[in-house]
Design a protein around this motif. Structure first.
Motif, mmCIF file in Angstrom:
data_model
loop_
_atom_site.group_PDB
_atom_site.id
_atom_site.type_symbol
_atom_site.label_atom_id
_atom_site.label_comp_id
_atom_site.label_asym_id
_atom_site.label_seq_id
_atom_site.Cartn_x
_atom_site.Cartn_y
_atom_site.Cartn_z
ATOM 1 N N LEU A 18 -11.031 -7.101 -2.588
ATOM 2 C CA LEU A 18 -9.896 -8.362 -3.009
ATOM 3 C C LEU A 18 -9.721 -9.234 -1.964
ATOM 4 C CD1 LEU A 18 -7.092 -8.650 -4.789
ATOM 5 C CD2 LEU A 18 -6.192 -7.281 -3.097
ATOM 6 N N LEU A 19 -9.631 -10.553 -2.414
ATOM 7 C CA LEU A 19 -9.511 -11.618 -1.331
ATOM 8 C C LEU A 19 -7.801 -12.136 -1.506
ATOM 9 C CD1 LEU A 19 -12.316 -14.139 -2.832
ATOM 10 C CD2 LEU A 19 -12.529 -12.267 -0.863
ATOM 11 N N CYS A 20 -7.485 -12.111 -0.178
ATOM 12 C CA CYS A 20 -6.070 -12.556 0.214
ATOM 13 C C CYS A 20 -6.316 -13.682 1.054
ATOM 14 C CB CYS A 20 -5.363 -11.420 0.708
ATOM 15 S SG CYS A 20 -3.660 -11.981 0.861
ATOM 16 N N VAL A 42 -16.222 -8.912 -5.948
ATOM 17 C CA VAL A 42 -15.036 -9.467 -5.787
ATOM 18 C C VAL A 42 -14.323 -9.008 -7.086
ATOM 19 C CG1 VAL A 42 -13.453 -11.547 -5.507
ATOM 20 C CG2 VAL A 42 -15.718 -11.365 -4.308
ATOM 21 N N VAL A 43 -13.161 -8.342 -6.796
ATOM 22 C CA VAL A 43 -12.577 -7.672 -8.026
ATOM 23 C C VAL A 43 -11.244 -8.276 -8.214
ATOM 24 C CG1 VAL A 43 -13.822 -5.521 -8.145
ATOM 25 C CG2 VAL A 43 -11.669 -5.730 -6.669
ATOM 26 N N ALA A 54 0.594 -6.005 -4.737
ATOM 27 C CA ALA A 54 0.499 -5.593 -6.136
ATOM 28 C C ALA A 54 -0.834 -5.442 -6.771
ATOM 29 C CB ALA A 54 1.426 -6.907 -6.971
ATOM 30 N N ALA A 55 -1.849 -6.315 -6.326
ATOM 31 C CA ALA A 55 -3.110 -6.136 -7.010
ATOM 32 C C ALA A 55 -3.675 -5.097 -6.488
ATOM 33 C CB ALA A 55 -3.988 -7.115 -6.382
ATOM 34 N N ALA A 56 -3.450 -4.301 -5.100
ATOM 35 C CA ALA A 56 -4.003 -3.244 -4.888
ATOM 36 C C ALA A 56 -3.502 -1.917 -5.384
ATOM 37 C CB ALA A 56 -3.627 -3.202 -3.009
ATOM 38 N N GLY A 63 -10.752 1.428 -7.865
ATOM 39 C CA GLY A 63 -11.092 0.131 -8.123
ATOM 40 C C GLY A 63 -11.099 -1.031 -7.008
ATOM 41 N N LEU A 64 -10.716 -0.394 -5.618
ATOM 42 C CA LEU A 64 -10.669 -1.220 -4.672
ATOM 43 C C LEU A 64 -11.293 -0.611 -3.372
ATOM 44 C CD1 LEU A 64 -10.163 -3.939 -3.422
ATOM 45 C CD2 LEU A 64 -7.639 -3.124 -3.204
#
Length: 222
Positions: A18-20, A42-43, A54-56, A63-64
């Motif tokens: 996950l890119l932040c 990259v998911v 929130a994405a995590a 999934g991560l």
């Protein structure tokens, strides 16, 4: 069983990232760069710490694997606090910091927050790929300049006290006053005061209790 009958070995699971980063252009460049590397997928993307958390949560531990985290994220939660919250999630992902900032304070805060690695954006793509795989596998990944700073900090954590200063510090921890310390060590009170002044300066404190507290924290006492 003939070679033709043997089941093919399954391909290894790619590192799911996950890119932040608060800059969409940077995220786009990273997505394209990482997409060209083997074993990396990259998911998701996030433009803030809140979005990353929130994405995590949505992706979950299945999934991560890793969050590539910038430190400066604009208004709201910064990358250090986001890192702390991400690694605290149940089955939370590992966090690899990717930033332009390499001050001692930034490095220390990120590592204390739980980041498994700290990479500078000036690194070559191959270094980024290697760091991603290392971090996903649970190994520390540091840019060479960052590793140098960390080692310098570690070397400087324990003040270089002399044997006599350690003796006095030990007596101080027992709650003895200057006169009692002087008698116990067969030295004058004036010598005790001189050594205490040097001890305070080396430990960065101004009081007897402060010296004892720092000594215990840094394991300087026998």
């Amino acid at each position: 069983m003939t070679p033709a009958d043997r089941p093919e070995a399954s391909a290894p699971q790619p590192v799911r990232i996950l890119l932040c980063d608060d800059h969409a252009v940077v995220r786009g460049g990273l997505r394209a760069l990482l997409g060209s590397a083997q074993g990396i997928e990259v998911v998701g993307e996030a433009g803030s710490g809140e979005e990353a958390i929130a994405a995590a949560r949505k992706l979950g531990p299945d999934g991560l694997d890793l969050v590539l985290m910038d430190l400066q994220l604009g208004p709201g939660m910064d990358g250090t606090e986001a890192t702390r919250r991400l690694v605290s999630l149940p089955g939370g992902p590992r966090v690899l910091v990717l930033t332009t900032y390499d001050t001692d304070a930034d490095i220390t805060r990120a590592i204390e927050a739980g980041a498994i690695g700290y990479l500078l954006k000036a690194e070559q793509p191959e270094e980024l790929f290697s760091a991603v795989h290392a971090a996903a596998a649970g190994r520390t990944a540091l840019s060479p300049p960052v590793a140098g700073r960390v080692m310098a900090q570690l070397r400087g954590q324990r003040p270089a006290l002399t044997a006599r200063e350690r003796d006095i510090l030990g007596q101080l921890a027992r709650g003895l006053g200057n006169r009692e310390i002087a008698r116990a060590l067969f030295i004058s009170e004036a010598t005790v005061k001189t050594h205490l002044g040097r001890i305070y300066a080396k430990l960065g404190v101004e009081t007897r209790s402060g010296a004892v507290a720092v000594a215990k924290e840094q394991r300087l006492l026998p």
